[in-house]
Write a protein that holds these residues in place. Sequence first.
Motif, PDB file in Angstrom:
ATOM      1  N   LYS A 206      32.286 -19.014  35.966  1.00 18.60           N
ATOM      2  CA  LYS A 206      33.152 -17.997  35.767  1.00 18.60           C
ATOM      3  C   LYS A 206      33.581 -17.040  36.908  1.00 18.60           C
ATOM      4  O   LYS A 206      34.764 -16.391  36.958  1.00 18.60           O
ATOM      5  N   LYS A 207      33.047 -17.423  38.034  1.00 24.35           N
ATOM      6  CA  LYS A 207      33.271 -16.601  39.290  1.00 24.35           C
ATOM      7  C   LYS A 207      34.496 -17.298  40.014  1.00 24.35           C
ATOM      8  O   LYS A 207      35.414 -16.835  40.708  1.00 24.35           O
TER       9      LYS A 207
ATOM     10  N   ALA B  92      26.807 -21.395  34.500  1.00 28.53           N
ATOM     11  CA  ALA B  92      28.108 -20.908  33.716  1.00 28.53           C
ATOM     12  C   ALA B  92      28.420 -19.630  34.565  1.00 28.53           C
ATOM     13  O   ALA B  92      29.855 -19.356  34.579  1.00 28.53           O
ATOM     14  N   ALA B  93      27.617 -18.792  35.298  1.00 25.10           N
ATOM     15  CA  ALA B  93      28.127 -17.530  35.994  1.00 25.10           C
ATOM     16  C   ALA B  93      29.108 -18.074  37.173  1.00 25.10           C
ATOM     17  O   ALA B  93      29.866 -17.418  37.592  1.00 25.10           O
TER      18      ALA B  93
ATOM     19  N   ARG C 295      37.411 -19.482  38.784  1.00 25.54           N
ATOM     20  CA  ARG C 295      37.839 -19.580  37.563  1.00 25.54           C
ATOM     21  C   ARG C 295      38.765 -20.835  37.637  1.00 25.54           C
ATOM     22  O   ARG C 295      39.265 -21.356  36.552  1.00 25.54           O
TER      23      ARG C 295
ATOM     24  N   GLY D 112      30.789 -19.542  27.150  1.00 29.61           N
ATOM     25  CA  GLY D 112      32.089 -19.015  27.517  1.00 29.61           C
ATOM     26  C   GLY D 112      32.855 -19.880  28.138  1.00 29.61           C
ATOM     27  O   GLY D 112      34.110 -19.311  28.865  1.00 29.61           O
ATOM     28  N   ILE D 113      32.725 -21.029  28.759  1.00 30.16           N
ATOM     29  CA  ILE D 113      33.391 -21.772  29.757  1.00 30.16           C
ATOM     30  C   ILE D 113      34.464 -22.511  28.852  1.00 30.16           C
ATOM     31  O   ILE D 113      33.877 -23.297  28.269  1.00 30.16           O
TER      32      ILE D 113
END
Lengths: 185, 435
Positions: free
Chosen positions: A105-106, A101-102, A108, A146-147
């Motif tokens: 998020k990086k 997920a991180a 996008r 949160g994705i």
Amino acid sequence: MKKLLILALVCLLAVAFTVSCKPKAKQVAPPPPPPQAKEQPKVEKVEPPAVVKKPELSEEELFLSKSLEQINREKPLQTIQFDYDKYFIRDDAKFQLESDAAWLKKFRTVKVLIEGHCDERGTEDYNLALGEKRAKSAFDYLVSLGIPAERMKTISYGKSQPLDLGHDENAWQKNRRAQFLVIEK
Amino acid sequence: MRLKKLRTGAAMILAAAALLAPQQEFKMVIRDGMPAISFALPKFAAASPPVQTAADEIHQVLTDDLKYSRIFQLLPKSYYDYIRAIDPKAIQFKDWESVQANLLFTGEAAEAEGGETAFIRNLYDVKSQRPILIPKRYQAKKADLRFLAHRMADEIMKAYGEKPVFESKIAFVSNRDGNLELYRMDYDGANQERLTFTKWEDKSPSWSPDGNMIAHTSYINYSAGLYISQIYEGRRIAVSTRGGNFSPCWSPDGKKLAFMSTMDGNAEIYVADIDDDALKRGAFRIKRLTFNPGIDTAPTWSPTGRQLAFVSDRSGTPQIYTMDAEGSNVTKVSFGDSTHHDSPAWSPAGDRIVYVARVDNVFDLYVLDLRSLQIQRLTESNARNESPSWSPDGRHIVFTSNMRGGLQLFLIDYDGAGLRQLTTKGQNNWPDWSY
């Protein structure tokens, strides 16, 4: 005074004549002696044009410069594993999905395909359903982190694409998995 | 492969009573256990020597078909030596009666126009000395003599109240040309023919009852969609491309297509209405039948189309359930949850269900006889036997097995007899026998 002026003019003309005639005289003159060896020519160093300094690429720019194949070869997202005949996300897989997920998020703009896979111990039809459930579990967990759902697609390959062709628990565990394919960047 | 009856109290007892309770799902037919009909098939005549090869080829294929039928018992070869050679113009029926033949089939091949072969056949009841079928003349190209023989065999089946089998086709999936594509072949493995030519993977074919269409999954643009291919028109129609869509099964009347889909997020069973208008427009009315957080998949219709059997893991492991065609009256029919019960297929007469029972990595086929409530194990090979599909007459089953190495397709009879391998090229899977 007048005589003097004329004389001066004549002299000047004479000088001018000899000067203007000199090249003609030189053409007929013998070639000059070769330069003597000890007389070194002056060396002019030619430098290349000044090196342009590329601006430092940001991590994102570096990422975008790669092809999808290159990105997928680097396996930026971790494959998660499942228990036999199960499709819940195990604790070890939760850690892996958090790091996935991180990464998502990086970067996008990235869209991924989540593939659900099974071991050989199940019928074709049942394993296609099981693979769907595994991919969906990973999908749901990433949404909870949160994705956005629009960035992910799921697909099931059932037991058709084993990572390990063995017939023991070690092989089966490797094959019961959800893995990622970057399909857009 | 041995036939083995399961002991009572074994781990797997299908609640057959539950299947039978609401309505009689099978029609009673007296046929099993009847002695096979003795069938005399003397060598065929040839009007001229060059057509003898054709006559022999037709004879061979017809012999294989009738042997496979399990209705007819071919007269042993040696019996033909006991009697006079046949003269089609003056048949000595007493001779044939003396060697206990019930039926006598005679045929003669001749040359026909365009290099084709003509064939005239007769089928007699030996005792009454009367023809059973109206005498008929067939004609075919040399390359199509197998089909000519299959046609005659099917006409004999129909004359005996049986569904034709020998002209039926088996659809399947193979990677023999590099990618998973759809293929079809004759029931005996002859004429294996590729049907799809895409770079996409195709899976799980299901024949429409009229034999003109195949429903299947295709992986297109990272999506496992359900499609109908009209194979004689080269047209592919999307039925559902939302979510993953698998395991289609066509209803016996051809008006409904049951399948598994995750279009609403979970693996559920849906039914699409199929009619000419929907096929033309490529827009289908789709109804959801199951509502359960677990897996529901692998639907199969009962022969009347009033019920569906399917697989669900709602009890914790995959087990077989039945429900009405509208999704009501869900009933669990397999028990013994440590054994996984999977891939049910209802026989065309409705009197049997074949399914896969698996413990760990060993899968075997079992047949539940709904009349006797007996369970019979068909395969016992310490391998993976799966994806069973019935022949149109309900006497044979095609399935996938790795018993001899890679995945190949095999035939077996409903009682475990007659195992034979159909494919050898590449890996082969997902057989579906046409109606």
